[in-house]
Design an enzyme around this catalytic site. Structure first.
Site, PDB file in Angstrom:
ATOM      1  N   ALA A 183       1.280   3.287   7.392  1.00 57.82           N
ATOM      2  CA  ALA A 183       1.543   4.673   7.751  1.00 57.82           C
ATOM      3  C   ALA A 183       0.269   5.429   8.098  1.00 57.82           C
ATOM      4  O   ALA A 183       0.312   6.558   8.544  1.00 57.82           O
ATOM      5  CB  ALA A 183       2.264   5.383   6.606  1.00 57.82           C
ATOM      6  N   ASN A 236       0.822  -1.194   0.000  1.00 62.47           N
ATOM      7  CA  ASN A 236       0.000   0.000   0.000  1.00 62.47           C
ATOM      8  C   ASN A 236       0.868   1.261   0.000  1.00 62.47           C
ATOM      9  O   ASN A 236       0.965   1.948  -1.012  1.00 62.47           O
ATOM     10  CB  ASN A 236      -0.928  -0.011   1.221  1.00 62.47           C
ATOM     11  CG  ASN A 236      -1.988   1.076   1.141  1.00 62.47           C
ATOM     12  OD1 ASN A 236      -1.902   1.970   0.320  1.00 62.47           O
ATOM     13  ND2 ASN A 236      -2.978   0.996   1.989  1.00 62.47           N
ATOM     14  N   ASP A 237       1.528   1.528   1.094  1.00 62.20           N
ATOM     15  CA  ASP A 237       2.299   2.773   1.187  1.00 62.20           C
ATOM     16  C   ASP A 237       3.393   2.867   0.121  1.00 62.20           C
ATOM     17  O   ASP A 237       3.714   3.950  -0.336  1.00 62.20           O
ATOM     18  CB  ASP A 237       2.938   2.878   2.572  1.00 62.20           C
ATOM     19  CG  ASP A 237       1.883   3.039   3.655  1.00 62.20           C
ATOM     20  OD1 ASP A 237       0.832   3.623   3.343  1.00 62.20           O
ATOM     21  OD2 ASP A 237       2.113   2.576   4.774  1.00 62.20           O
ATOM     22  N   VAL A 238       3.936   1.711  -0.284  1.00 62.17           N
ATOM     23  CA  VAL A 238       5.066   1.763  -1.216  1.00 62.17           C
ATOM     24  C   VAL A 238       4.637   2.109  -2.639  1.00 62.17           C
ATOM     25  O   VAL A 238       5.483   2.285  -3.508  1.00 62.17           O
ATOM     26  CB  VAL A 238       5.861   0.435  -1.237  1.00 62.17           C
ATOM     27  CG1 VAL A 238       6.463   0.158   0.125  1.00 62.17           C
ATOM     28  CG2 VAL A 238       5.005  -0.719  -1.691  1.00 62.17           C
TER      29      VAL A 238
END
Lengths: 463, 99
Positions: free
Chosen positions: A429, A388-390
């Protein structure tokens, strides 16, 4: 005999250097591991011989040999049995053993130390305390990674850890100036308890996804404890081995922090820089497009080039073997498949590579983020599995975003992006993912493993 | 190392720090996991210290002998576990290269 011992130590120090050097090169890594292991055996055997040569073999000797045999067998069995997804826990566990060894050494040496030098005592105390913190901290990290221990974030824990740290500094100082009257053994006992407790409260507040950083840090702590113990014994190989690991561990820790765009301090404080205003202002509904298994399967089947972007969720769902099956099916249809690996995917840097390698994925198909980011648009479909965050473009575009500046995989540049995730929850995050609003992005709500199995079945029925 | 001054040790440590950073500075991220595990095994050299302490304990001091036994056991676990795990991780990679 001393000469033989010195030469053995010298050779094992060389082997540690060469071993570590080789371990950081893909082609020689395996040889590096063996070289370092041989160096280690040399050092241990030389020590035993130098200590017992010409002396009668007593109970101590038998116990040493027994402990070494037992340790080797248990270590071998534990590492053989563990699944590849459990490697981080295992590293943490073995690290705890090293820390525990330093702690016990401190307790034993405190009773044997004869020279009346406060400096020598301080070295002993510091080695023992670092070892003890590393021991208990690694155990907590081990339990957290095994899912047996939850994060505990509270002001209380933070205050507690600070005050214990302070106490660990104050007690030896007070003793040094004869303000507190303790025998060395009493001092060791008190500080050992404090340090063990410190290790626990040090690791408790740190988030699960930050565990690799912590393990790496604890690893270098144990290295430091080993080196200090080496100073205590005037033993050159312990100093060398300990310092190499200590220094390399710190560098590795920083590399991991960089890859996640986090400062070591914020990891240790167990928090993200929470800009509360940010969270509120963007709390609107995202406009997203939902897709289905069938649609996903046909998009994949008629693509020329597909990128698979695996993340932590994939590892948790244990879906890496299915990933490989999907790849094979697609390749049989003439689709080119590549994996794009973010440096911090998985639970440790490089962990995802290990997991995929275990699932028989060809090494050459694993692409590093930096190598493919510029040609992302050559992929017809990028399928994001449990990451997700990456892939969140906010890291590039939104200066207010907590993850701003983190290097990401530019998945949004692919012709089509399919994100498989279980729900609309945010990534680790806690940031909304702007990618979901992109026109070329569709979401498939499902568990990564189930989704992959369904897609594979669907593809098999497509002829 | 006996007879070395504290200054010599200090110089030695400083050089080791730079060497330690230098030898791994070019590691690609795919090798971070095995490297961490391999480094983990290397600090198991503390076993040497455990052996030295262990042989000094009087043979009838059973409490300290058991502590020493544990210390040697822990140290060995650190070494053997570390190297075996690293070997297993690396075997995953090399299996692929031959294929």
């Amino acid at each position: 005999m001393t000469l033989v011992l010195q030469i053995s130590y010298y050779l094992s120090m060389l082997s540690f250097i060469v071993g570590l050097k080789y371990l950081s090169s893909p082609l020689k890594a395996k040889r590096g591991n063996i070289i370092a292991a041989i160096g280690m055996i040399t050092a241990v055997l030389a020590t035993i011989f130098s200590v017992y040569l010409g002396k009668s073999l007593n109970l101590n000797f038998i116990l040493i040999i027994l402990a070494i045999l037992l340790g080797t067998i248990i270590g071998k069995r534990m590492s053989d049995r563990a699944e590849m997804t459990k490697m981080p826990q295992l590293v943490s566990y073995f690290n705890a053993m090293g820390g525990g060894c330093a702690l016990l050494l401190g307790i034993l040496e405190a009773q044997q130390i004869h020279q009346d030098s406060r400096t020598a005592e301080i070295v002993l105390l510091i080695a023992m305390m670092i070892g003890a913190s590393s021991f208990s901290g690694s155990i907590i990290a081990f339990l957290k990674l095994s899912g047996k221990q939850k994060d505990k974030k509270s002001i209380f824990v933070m205050l507690l850890s600070r005050s214990i740290l302070l106490a660990m500094i104050i007690v030896p100082v007070l003793v040094s100036f004869d303000i507190l009257n303790l025998s060395l053994l009493q001092e060791v006992a008190i500080l050992a308890c404090l340090a063990c407790f410190y290790g626990v409260v040090f690791v408790l507040p740190i988030g699960g996804a930050d565990m690799p950083v912590v393990i790496s840090l604890l690893n270098s702590f144990t290295g430091l404890a080993t080196a200090l113990a080496g100073v205590m014994f005037h033993n050159i190989i312990m100093i060398a081995g300990g310092i190499f690991v200590g220094a390399a561990g710190v560098l590795l820790t920083l590399l991991m922090c960089n890859a996640m765009n986090r400062s070591l301090l914020s990891v240790l404080a167990g928090k993200f820089k929470k800009s509360s205003s940010y969270g509120n202002s963007v709390a609107k509904e995202l406009e997203i497009q939902v897709t289905t298994i069938g649609e996903t399967a046909s998009k994949l089947a008629f693509a020329n080039k597909v990128a698979i972007i695996p993340g932590y969720g994939l590892a948790v769902a244990q879906a890496q073997h299915l990933c490989n099956q999907l790849e094979i099916i697609l390749e049989n249809r003439g689709v080119e498949v590549e994996y794009i690996i973010h440096p911090v995917a998985g639970r440790m840097p490089g962990h995802m590579n290990v997991l995929l390698a275990e699932a028989d994925v060809n090494y050459n198909k694993l692409k590093e983020m930096d190598d493919v980011n510029d040609e992302m648009n050559s992929y017809d479909v990028a399928i994001v599995l449990g990451a997700n965050d990456v892939v969140n473009p906010a890291a590039e575009q939104d200066e207010n975003s907590p993850i701003f500046g983190m290097p990401i995989i530019k998945a949004y540049n692919a012709q089509n992006v399919i994100v498989v995730k279980r729900g609309m929850s945010n990534g680790y995050a806690g940031v909304e993912n702007k990618l979901f609003e992109y026109e070329n992005c569709t979401l498939l709500f499902s568990d990564a493993k189930i989704a992959l199995a369904d897609i594979i079945n669907e593809l098999k029925s497509l002829v | 190392m006996e007879g070395f001054t504290i200054e010599a040790i200090f110089y030695f440590i400083t050089l080791c720090v730079f060497l330690g950073v230098e030898i791994i500075s070019n590691v690609p991220s795919i090798l971070h996991t095995p490297l961490m595990s391999g480094a983990n095994a290397i600090h198991g050299v503390i076993l040497v210290g455990a052996i030295i302490v262990m042989q000094r304990i009087p043979s009838d001091d059973y409490i300290n002998l058991s502590i020493g036994f544990l210390a040697v056991l822990f140290g060995t676990l650190n070494i053997s576990g570390g190297f075996f795990v690293t070997g297993r991780i690396l075997a995953m990679f090399s299996k692929k290269k031959k294929a």
